[in-house]
Scaffold this motif. Structure first.
Motif, PDB file in Angstrom:
ATOM      1  N   THR A   1      -2.015   9.792 -17.189  1.00 25.62           N
ATOM      2  CA  THR A   1      -0.816  10.535 -16.810  1.00 25.62           C
ATOM      3  C   THR A   1       0.450   9.777 -17.179  1.00 25.62           C
ATOM      4  N   ALA A   2       0.383   8.452 -17.107  1.00 28.50           N
ATOM      5  CA  ALA A   2       1.561   7.624 -17.379  1.00 28.50           C
ATOM      6  C   ALA A   2       1.816   7.405 -18.867  1.00 28.50           C
ATOM      7  N   GLU A   3       0.932   7.874 -19.744  1.00 26.27           N
ATOM      8  CA  GLU A   3       1.086   7.680 -21.188  1.00 26.27           C
ATOM      9  C   GLU A   3       2.353   8.372 -21.688  1.00 26.27           C
TER      10      GLU A   3
ATOM     11  N   PHE B   1       3.792  11.545 -10.228  1.00 28.56           N
ATOM     12  CA  PHE B   1       3.069  10.468  -9.546  1.00 28.56           C
ATOM     13  C   PHE B   1       2.919  10.733  -8.049  1.00 28.56           C
ATOM     14  N   PRO B   2       4.007  11.010  -7.311  1.00 28.67           N
ATOM     15  CA  PRO B   2       3.787  11.343  -5.895  1.00 28.67           C
ATOM     16  C   PRO B   2       2.967  12.606  -5.700  1.00 28.67           C
ATOM     17  N   LEU B   3       3.099  13.590  -6.610  1.00 28.12           N
ATOM     18  CA  LEU B   3       2.263  14.781  -6.494  1.00 28.12           C
ATOM     19  C   LEU B   3       0.791  14.423  -6.633  1.00 28.12           C
TER      20      LEU B   3
ATOM     21  N   GLY C   1       0.966   7.304   2.394  1.00 28.59           N
ATOM     22  CA  GLY C   1       2.170   6.503   2.513  1.00 28.59           C
ATOM     23  C   GLY C   1       2.792   6.204   1.164  1.00 28.59           C
ATOM     24  N   VAL C   2       1.950   5.894   0.177  1.00 29.35           N
ATOM     25  CA  VAL C   2       2.451   5.658  -1.180  1.00 29.35           C
ATOM     26  C   VAL C   2       3.054   6.939  -1.749  1.00 29.35           C
ATOM     27  N   ALA C   3       2.441   8.081  -1.467  1.00 31.39           N
ATOM     28  CA  ALA C   3       3.001   9.350  -1.937  1.00 31.39           C
ATOM     29  C   ALA C   3       4.397   9.579  -1.360  1.00 31.39           C
ATOM     30  N   LEU C   4       4.578   9.294  -0.065  1.00 34.39           N
ATOM     31  CA  LEU C   4       5.902   9.442   0.546  1.00 34.39           C
ATOM     32  C   LEU C   4       6.893   8.440  -0.049  1.00 34.39           C
TER      33      LEU C   4
END
Length: 519
Positions: free
Chosen positions: A99-101, A137-139, A24-27
């Protein structure tokens, strides 16, 4: 003429809640990409992803002890499955942080647009305007969702769907490196092609097992194998092909050839995420297939996995001696560790104690310990940089301790954990799998594992000597001070590595209580 009657499927949403939350978070992340402006999109995606992982982990904890086969028999919620789901979610948190760096490299580690040709005017324009990649992020969340489903799949078709859901986003993410774009795209293509072959092997094996048992449910295959219900050739060939598909995902020899190239070419945060989380999910699927569906055929598959375990340990440890790139060295280290985990897996359920399956519990603990050390080590690699980006050639690490003693010390600690030095999680993990194998009568594997651990220690401490006892080059790379995101990921990896080395009892007991499968 009577109307057809269909039974409404029963879906137990509570047991499936961790998977549903992550997907759900990915969507939701896809919708953010589509409709939200660029200004706060990165921060929104980060908060959304971290919040989803934490919420899913809380759901896993809330489900503990409520074991059942759910979703019309396609998902098995049990001790090993929940332990592995919790492990994947905990490992994904530092994976998302690295990943967010965005402070280590202008625009972050990812290309501004995956569809832009490397070096094209379009890519240069995007780079100049400061566009940052946020669809990663969604990936990643889709990949985590597939990983959560993979080790709890109770039939082979569900397992295949989970395999593809976790793999396809990773194929894309491997080709999105901002620096060395062609190398990154080559890694993505290799991973996609070889992964497609392995998926084909897996699916062909599923077809053969269905032809043998008349079902793809793991418990049904076990019942059919126990009663000799069909042609044994179909059973053994299908087992071999399914094993090939799963062994590819864990990077076991001789199905390991993709690992060094993909680990080297992929963006380093994605490399660390894959090395930890994908291995956990794939070994979870291996455990379920061989213990639930094929437990009665141990005499047939155990000798083959013995050979795979020995070959994997030898290839990973020996070939790593020749590597001159730190990411390729860690890739072969990952291959060697896959061999060590296989030592615990082939212990089978003969190694039991007070209801605990030692082979399963040792593998569960090893995957947790190795995952945090791996993500921490790759996060450290992102800090050593020169004008071209990350400095990954080992010669560039000479004298690193003189430039940044703390960075060298932390990396040394992670290498010590990989080598299995006492007071690190690696020592406890190796002791656990070797103990399970010894109890199960596989003492030969233990001897080979100890020897290969000594060989591996040589190339680990070669890097330590290089960092502490070599003179740095005048124009050598610098160690960049990371943002709190990468700092937190490294601190979390080091803290768990130390904790599981000094005080592992609680986690070992938890793994022991979670070692029983449901059918």
């Amino acid at each position: 003429m009577t109307a057809a009657v269909f039974d409404t499927p029963s879906i137990e949403y509570r047991q499936l809640l961790p998977i549903l939350i992550v997907l759900g978070v990915a969507l939701a992340g896809v919708l953010v990409e589509a409709f939200m402006g660029r200004r706060y999109r990165h921060e929104t995606q980060l908060v959304l992803a971290l919040g989803g992982l934490v919420a899913a982990f809380v759901a896993v904890v809330a489900t503990a002890g409520d074991y059942a086969v759910v979703a019309e028999g396609s998902v098995a919620v049990d001790g090993p499955g929940l332990f592995l789901q919790g492990t994947i979610l905990l490992l994904a948190i530092p994976g998302i942080l690295t990943t967010a760096e965005r402070s280590l490299d202008t625009g972050g580690p990812f290309a501004p647009s995956g569809s832009a040709m490397p070096g094209s005017q379009h890519e240069r324009l995007l780079t100049a305007t400061g566009v940052t990649q946020t669809e990663v992020f969604p990936l990643l969340m889709f990949a985590v969702g597939g990983m959560l489903l993979f080790p709890v799949s109770n039939d082979l078709l569900t397992m295949f769907v989970a395999l593809e859901v976790l793999s396809l986003p990773l194929y894309l993410l491997c080709g999105l490196a901002r620096r060395r774009r062609l190398l990154s795209q080559e890694a993505s293509l290799k991973y996609f092609l070889l992964g497609s072959f392995s998926s084909a092997f897996f699916l062909y094996g599923v077809a053969l097992l269905y032809g043998y048992a008349g079902t793809v449910r793991l418990s049904g295959i076990a019942d059919a194998a126990g009663s000799n219900a069909g042609d044994e050739t179909l059973l053994l060939t299908g087992t071999a092909l399914v094993a090939v598909g799963l062994l590819f995902k864990v990077g076991a020899a001789p199905f390991h050839s993709w690992t060094p190239d993909v680990y080297q070419g992929a963006p380093t945060p994605i490399t660390g995420f894959m090395a930890a989380c994908t291995k956990v999910a794939a070994f979870g699927a291996l455990l379920r297939v061989f213990y639930v569906a094929l437990g009665g055929l141990a005499w047939e598959w155990q000798p083959i996995l013995w050979g795979v375990a020995i070959l994997t340990m030898v290839v990973g440890s020996v070939v790593a001696l020749t590597q001159q790139d730190v990411k390729r060295m860690l890739a072969y280290s990952s291959i060697a560790h896959a061999g060590f985990v296989l030592v615990g897996l082939v212990a089978t359920d003969s190694a039991t104690k007070d209801g605990e399956i030692l082979g399963v519990s040792s593998v569960l603990f090893y995957l947790l310990a190795y995952g945090f050390s791996t993500i921490g080590a790759f996060a450290v690699v992102t800090l050593v940089r020169d004008s071209a980006g990350e400095a990954t050639h080992l010669s560039q690490w000479a004298g690193l301790a003189k430039r940044s003693p703390l960075t060298a010390a932390v990396f040394t600690f992670f290498l010590a954990a990989f080598a299995g030095i006492p007071l690190t999680s690696g020592f406890t993990a190796k002791f656990a799998v070797f103990r399970a194998a010894w109890t199960g009568g596989a003492w030969e594997l233990v001897v080979i594992g100890v020897v290969m651990s000594a060989v591996a220690a040589f190339f680990y401490f070669r890097v330590v000597v290089l960092m502490f006892f070599s003179a740095p080059a005048p124009d050598g790379p610098t160690v960049v001070v990371p943002s709190p995101l990468t700092t937190a990921a490294i601190a979390l990896g080091a803290g768990v590595t130390l904790l599981l080395g000094v005080w592992p009892t609680q986690v070992l007991d938890l793994a022991g209580r979670a070692s029983q499968f449901v059918r």
